[in-house]
Write a protein that holds these residues in place. Structure first.
Motif, short mmCIF file in Angstrom:
data_model
loop_
_atom_site.label_atom_id
_atom_site.label_comp_id
_atom_site.label_asym_id
_atom_site.label_seq_id
_atom_site.Cartn_x
_atom_site.Cartn_y
_atom_site.Cartn_z
N ASP A 36 52.83 50.34 54.72
CA ASP A 36 53.37 49.85 52.92
C ASP A 36 53.33 48.11 53.36
O ASP A 36 53.58 47.83 53.71
CB ASP A 36 54.92 50.59 53.70
CG ASP A 36 55.70 50.29 51.95
OD1 ASP A 36 55.47 50.00 51.57
OD2 ASP A 36 56.73 50.56 52.43
N LEU A 37 52.71 48.16 51.89
CA LEU A 37 53.19 46.43 51.60
C LEU A 37 53.88 46.08 51.63
O LEU A 37 54.21 44.46 50.70
CB LEU A 37 51.85 46.20 50.67
CG LEU A 37 50.27 46.38 50.99
CD1 LEU A 37 49.29 46.30 50.13
CD2 LEU A 37 50.55 45.35 52.35
N ASP A 38 55.49 46.62 51.19
CA ASP A 38 56.45 46.43 50.78
C ASP A 38 57.25 44.82 50.77
O ASP A 38 57.45 44.96 52.29
CB ASP A 38 57.29 47.62 50.43
CG ASP A 38 57.29 48.73 49.64
OD1 ASP A 38 56.60 48.53 49.06
OD2 ASP A 38 58.39 49.70 49.79
N GLY A 39 57.50 44.14 50.01
CA GLY A 39 58.31 42.92 50.40
C GLY A 39 57.59 42.08 50.70
O GLY A 39 57.82 40.52 51.23
N CYS A 57 60.30 51.04 58.96
CA CYS A 57 60.72 51.01 57.62
C CYS A 57 60.28 51.46 57.08
O CYS A 57 60.03 53.11 57.33
CB CYS A 57 59.70 49.51 57.44
SG CYS A 57 59.56 47.77 58.91
N ASN A 58 59.62 51.56 55.68
CA ASN A 58 60.50 52.25 54.39
C ASN A 58 59.14 53.46 54.06
O ASN A 58 59.97 54.79 54.66
CB ASN A 58 59.59 51.64 53.42
CG ASN A 58 60.74 50.56 53.17
OD1 ASN A 58 62.37 50.45 52.97
ND2 ASN A 58 60.34 49.68 51.83
N ALA A 90 60.45 40.09 56.12
CA ALA A 90 61.50 40.48 56.43
C ALA A 90 61.75 39.70 57.55
O ALA A 90 62.26 40.77 58.53
CB ALA A 90 62.55 42.07 55.84
N PRO A 91 61.71 39.25 57.73
CA PRO A 91 61.54 38.24 59.06
C PRO A 91 63.34 37.90 59.60
O PRO A 91 63.88 38.68 61.25
CB PRO A 91 60.96 36.65 59.23
CG PRO A 91 61.09 36.86 58.05
CD PRO A 91 60.85 37.49 57.20
N ALA A 92 64.08 37.67 58.26
CA ALA A 92 65.73 37.34 59.34
C ALA A 92 66.27 38.74 59.09
O ALA A 92 67.11 39.21 60.17
CB ALA A 92 65.96 36.90 57.66
N ALA A 120 65.06 48.18 55.05
CA ALA A 120 64.18 48.33 53.59
C ALA A 120 63.09 47.51 53.56
O ALA A 120 63.62 46.57 52.76
CB ALA A 120 64.95 48.33 52.79
N THR A 121 62.56 47.93 54.08
CA THR A 121 60.49 46.87 53.58
C THR A 121 59.79 47.59 54.60
O THR A 121 59.73 48.16 54.79
CB THR A 121 61.20 45.76 54.97
OG1 THR A 121 59.88 43.97 54.19
CG2 THR A 121 61.00 45.62 55.96
N GLY A 122 58.89 47.22 53.74
CA GLY A 122 57.30 47.47 54.16
C GLY A 122 57.19 47.32 56.05
O GLY A 122 57.82 46.81 56.68
N HIS A 123 55.38 47.85 56.24
CA HIS A 123 55.19 48.17 57.28
C HIS A 123 55.00 46.83 58.38
O HIS A 123 55.13 47.06 59.27
CB HIS A 123 54.05 48.81 57.73
CG HIS A 123 53.66 48.74 58.68
ND1 HIS A 123 53.60 49.43 59.74
CD2 HIS A 123 51.87 48.05 59.42
CE1 HIS A 123 52.67 49.76 60.96
NE2 HIS A 123 52.09 48.88 60.78
#
Length: 244
Positions: free
Chosen positions: A149-152, A194-195, A231-233, A222-225
């Motif tokens: 998943d590429l989300d984010g 993740c998602n 979403a590092p933080a 709630a982010t991608g793979h």
């Protein structure tokens, strides 16, 4: 405070963890990210013989040479395979294993076992045509979205992956995981889902059901793979929660 060893997945190096590592250090943790043989900062060490056993040895050697204790070993994606093997050899040095959008491998399991034979054959053809018969180039970003998943992932994060990714020695996908495999019963186990992986778990896929029961603890993002890039933080916060 915890001691983290961060292991990147396929095609990536220690560089992928930079933002998450910085966030964890700001929270007071000791953080070391390592590249595996043939990947990232160690791309020049790749050979046709670089396999899953090589990467298991990499992790064990890294922990032992740094004389690390009470280690929280964090494995993203492909790194679940060598991290599971390393967990079987690190003994009392290991306090916890965190699988990021991944899960432990069983003895005898290969990365290719996670896909259909048709999908595996496509990879073999790509290795033959583009990788000198032994390297697997990272797919184009759009094609990579079929793998994870590429989300984010913003355009600049995608460009970072494109520019810094290195071919994966294909023997790491072909070689089965050999004993011993871990972790030991007393080692803490955490899953960060993740998602897409979260959706599989919530759907009650039978082969993943054990991940929802003790001793496993689960944290959802709630982010991608690739959360260390998207979403590092948030990933750092999840890892901090895992050791608290």
């Amino acid at each position: 405070m915890a001691t983290f060893v961060l292991v990147p997945g396929a095609w990536l190096g220690a560089w992928a963890w930079e933002d998450t590592a910085r966030e964890l250090r700001e929270r007071g943790h000791t953080v070391l990210a390592t590249a595996l043989t043939g990947l990232g900062e160690r791309a020049g060490q790749a050979t046709p013989e670089t396999g899953l056993d090589t990467h298991v040895d990499d992790i064990v050697t890294f922990v032992e040479e740094h004389d690390l204790r009470d280690v929280t070993l964090v494995a993203h994606s492909y790194a679940a395979a060598p991290a599971t093997g390393a967990a079987g050899r690190l003994g009392t040095r290991l306090a916890r294993v965190v699988y990021v959008d991944s899960a432990p491998f069983a003895e005898g399991m290969r990365m290719l076992d996670l896909m259909s034979e048709a999908e595996a054959e496509i990879l073999r053809e790509q290795v033959a045509a583009e990788g000198d018969g032994w390297r697997l180039p990272m797919p184009a970003i759009d094609a990579l979205g079929q793998v994870g998943d590429l989300d984010g992932l913003t355009e600049d994060r995608r460009e970072l992956m494109r520019s810094r990714a290195t071919p994966q020695p294909f023997r790491t996908y072909e070689q089965p995981l050999t004993a011993p495999v871990g972790p030991a019963p007393e080692v803490d186990r955490v899953l960060i889902a993740c998602n897409e992986f979260k959706a599989l778990l919530d759907a009650g896929v039978p082969m993943l059901a054990y991940l929802g029961r003790p001793p496993w603890r689960r944290v959802d993002l709630a982010t991608g793979h690739w959360p260390m890039l998207s979403a590092p933080a948030e990933l750092a916060k999840a890892l901090d929660t895992a050791v608290s």
